[in-house]
Design an enzyme around this catalytic site. Structure first.
Site, PDB file in Angstrom:
ATOM      1  N   LYS A  94       0.879  -1.173   0.000  1.00 36.83           N
ATOM      2  CA  LYS A  94       0.000   0.000   0.000  1.00 36.83           C
ATOM      3  C   LYS A  94       0.911   1.216   0.000  1.00 36.83           C
ATOM      4  CE  LYS A  94      -2.835   2.864   2.753  1.00 36.83           C
ATOM      5  NZ  LYS A  94      -3.478   3.147   4.023  1.00 36.83           N
ATOM      6  N   GLY A 155      -7.646   9.415   9.354  1.00 36.99           N
ATOM      7  CA  GLY A 155      -7.891   9.538  10.790  1.00 36.99           C
ATOM      8  C   GLY A 155      -8.904  10.608  11.176  1.00 36.99           C
ATOM      9  N   ALA A 182      -9.301   5.619   4.001  1.00 40.64           N
ATOM     10  CA  ALA A 182      -9.183   6.819   4.854  1.00 40.64           C
ATOM     11  C   ALA A 182     -10.476   7.617   4.947  1.00 40.64           C
ATOM     12  CB  ALA A 182      -8.072   7.736   4.385  1.00 40.64           C
ATOM     13  N   GLY A 183     -10.746   8.086   6.129  1.00 39.41           N
ATOM     14  CA  GLY A 183     -11.849   9.015   6.346  1.00 39.41           C
ATOM     15  C   GLY A 183     -13.114   8.395   6.914  1.00 39.41           C
ATOM     16  N   ASN A 204      -9.179   2.028   9.708  1.00 40.05           N
ATOM     17  CA  ASN A 204      -8.345   1.704  10.865  1.00 40.05           C
ATOM     18  C   ASN A 204      -8.838   2.440  12.106  1.00 40.05           C
ATOM     19  OD1 ASN A 204      -6.316   1.319  12.779  1.00 40.05           O
ATOM     20  ND2 ASN A 204      -4.656   1.648  11.395  1.00 40.05           N
ATOM     21  N   THR A 205      -8.674   3.781  12.107  1.00 45.05           N
ATOM     22  CA  THR A 205      -8.969   4.561  13.309  1.00 45.05           C
ATOM     23  C   THR A 205     -10.401   4.361  13.802  1.00 45.05           C
ATOM     24  OG1 THR A 205      -7.470   6.185  12.369  1.00 45.05           O
ATOM     25  CG2 THR A 205      -8.668   6.847  14.328  1.00 45.05           C
TER      26      THR A 205
END
Lengths: 255, 322
Positions: A94, A155, A182-183, A204-205
């Site tokens: 990635k 994040g 992301a986001g 992830n976050t």
């Protein structure tokens, strides 16, 4: 669903950073049902010194997608990719080339350059990019077979800031696997991405920083399944006027 | 006779608990001063179970609650609470932190000024964990080793442990299944112009910081959490982030002297909680992670319970509820 000819068991790809503990991470991976996890490789751990943590990741049995998170230059990203290939014995990478330290926005020029270098060396590149169509085209020309457009800054948990751009990407790259990366903040964001026709979601976050990561991981997986099914079922079009859902004609006559 | 490998925090705490129960104890330490080779040297020394609960399991509170009285018998404990603040743009972090923790109350700008006049007008909102405390880790290690020696424990410095010991407290030097290092980095600032008397935590989505006053104008700042076994000196990025965060707390830190930097490897198990395990006839206390000073007393008591089971029911009951 296939990336670079490899069948993946789930349309949810999960990041492994920021969990309260490796035990909580392992639990979240399990309840998400994911088959693919990302691992960030930093200089700090590039000498193999993160081995204790990586052992936890290997034990999940998931395919590992190493990433170049935090790299700010082409050279740094390429070097990190080389280390990742050696450590994890995979051609998958990635690719992140960060252009702006506050928004963590990708440096799309460096990204295309790094993608070309790595593709030429036999890597299978998953580029973290914006939703720009021209950049997408350049990445495909550079050898990428997958695109990972952002939903919002990394994040931030803002959800999809520009759904129309993602819809345009879907239309413009019909045969290319698109992963929103992301986001994502909530399950509804993930469902929306899938309803737009994205092939998978990487997050992830949203899971790691939830109060109950395992439960949030399961919720994300359900949302992704629901969104995908909704897209595949060909949803109705929006209308501006109401249409009664019961027939208007042939009403019972009361004499 | 009970033999212990390692005169770090865990080893000394166990020696204390065992000596309390009348055991004859010998501790072997490869370094030549108390805690010389112990990662506890780099600790913040925060006794902060309620704050730690933000990212740790409930055990940090259940096991950590009796730490205050335990340490107070050995070394000065400053029970002045923890003040948690966040820059205006990261207020959401404060909301989340408050939601995930207990034992705090919200404080406004005036209350923050009342608690720490030096922060006057700098933060409009915060959380105050009144029951928390801090101690000076290096002094605590010295005081604890003096105390156990007073109680008759023999500490053999610069002496490797024999092949087989009763209790192994050697941290990352012990090879236990599942044990991994988590690197932490810290710095010590000297800044007599800034008067701060309690632990501060600055919440930030990327670089959270804690600052613990050491007295006489000294402050310890930390701490990073990196999954790595590298014990090289602090990196430029970590140091600059830590110093920037300190500067955000108070601009006068710009003139501080950076008198020390350090990096250590915290031993941790996958759930980041300490464990007592038995292997080859030796009991191991390990995995104190970032909760050494907080959890060592409870874990040392458990270790002593295993090695010297309580005889009377009454004693046992007392210990269970203590």
């Amino acid at each position: 669903m296939q990336f670079y000819g490899t069948e993946i068991p789930s349309r949810l790809l999960l990041g492994t950073a920021q969990y309260p503990s490796p035990a909580v991470l392992a639990e979240a991976v399990k309840s998400s049902g994911t088959g693919t996890i990302t691992v960030s490789l930093r200089r700090e751990t590039a000498d193999g010194s993160g081995a204790g943590f990586w052992e936890t990741l290997r034990e999940t049995g998931c395919r590992i997608l190493p990433n170049t998170a935090g790299c700010h230059s082409v050279q740094e990203a390429v070097t990190t990719a080389h280390m990742a290939r050696e450590l994890f014995d995979t051609p998958w990478i990635k690719l992140e080339v960060i252009g702006h330290s506050d928004t963590l926005q990708p440096d799309v020029f460096g990204l295309v350059e790094a993608a070309r270098i790595l593709s030429d060396e036999g890597f299978q590149v998953f580029p973290y990019t914006t939703d720009d169509l021209v950049v997408g085209e350049r990445l495909l020309e550079a050898g990428c077979e997958v695109l990972m457009p952002w939903g919002a800054p990394i994040g931030s948990g803002q959800g999809l800031r520009n759904p129309d751009a993602l819809r345009a990407m879907r239309a413009h790259f019909p045969g290319v696997p698109l992963i929103v990366d992301a986001g994502i903040g909530r399950p509804s964001d993930a469902a929306m991405a899938m309803e737009l026709g994205m092939d998978a979601v990487l997050l992830n976050t949203a899971v790691a920083k939830a109060g109950d990561p395992a439960r949030m991981a399961a919720a994300m997986a359900q949302a992704i399944d629901a969104g995908r099914a909704g897209f595949a079922a060909d949803p109705m079009e929006r209308r501006d006027m109401a249409v009664p859902s019961t027939p208007v004609l042939g009403l019972a006559e009361f004499a | 006779m009970i033999t212990i490998a390692g005169a770090g925090l865990a080893g000394l705490a166990c020696a204390y608990e065992l000596a309390q129960r009348g055991a004859k104890v010998t501790v072997y330490e490869r370094g030549n001063t108390p805690g010389d080779s112990s990662v506890a040297r780099f600790a913040g020394g925060m006794l902060a179970p309620w704050c730690e609960r933000e990212s740790a399991e409930e055990e940090v509170i259940t096991l950590g609650s009796r730490t205050f009285g335990w340490w107070a018998k050995i070394t000065p404990v400053h029970r002045r609470g923890t003040l948690v603040v966040a820059p205006a743009r990261d207020r959401a972090e404060l909301t989340r932190f408050g939601r995930r923790t207990s034992g705090h109350r919200e404080v406004n700008s005036a209350e923050i000024t009342g608690l720490e006049p030096a922060l006057g007008g700098r933060f409009s909102q915060g959380l105050f964990f009144e029951q928390e405390a801090h101690l000076d880790p290096r002094r605590a290690l010295r005081d604890l080793s003096a105390k156990v020696q007073e109680m008759g424990v023999e500490i053999r410095y610069s002496t490797p442990a024999p092949a087989r010991v009763t209790l192994d407290c050697t941290g990352m030097a012990a090879s236990l299944p599942g044990l991994r290092p988590v690197r932490g980095e810290m710095a010590v600032l000297h800044c007599p112009e800034v008067k701060i008397s309690r632990t501060l935590r600055l919440l930030h989505p990327r670089m959270p910081l804690y600052l613990v006053p050491r007295g006489d104008g000294y402050f310890m700042i930390g701490g990073t959490m990196i999954e790595s076994s590298s014990d090289r000196a602090i990196t430029l990025r970590s140091l600059s982030e830590l110093l920037n965060a300190a500067f955000t707390l108070h601009p006068a830190f710009a003139e501080a002297s950076v008198v020390e930097t350090g990096a250590g490897l915290r031993p941790a198990f996958p759930d980041n909680l300490p464990r007592l395990t038995e292997q080859g006839g030796t009991l191991f206390l390990n995995g104190l992670y970032r909760h050494g000073f907080l959890l060592a007393p409870a874990m040392a008591q458990q270790a002593a319970d295993r090695l010297i089971p309580e005889t009377t029911d009454e004693n046992h009951r007392e210990r269970q509820t203590a």
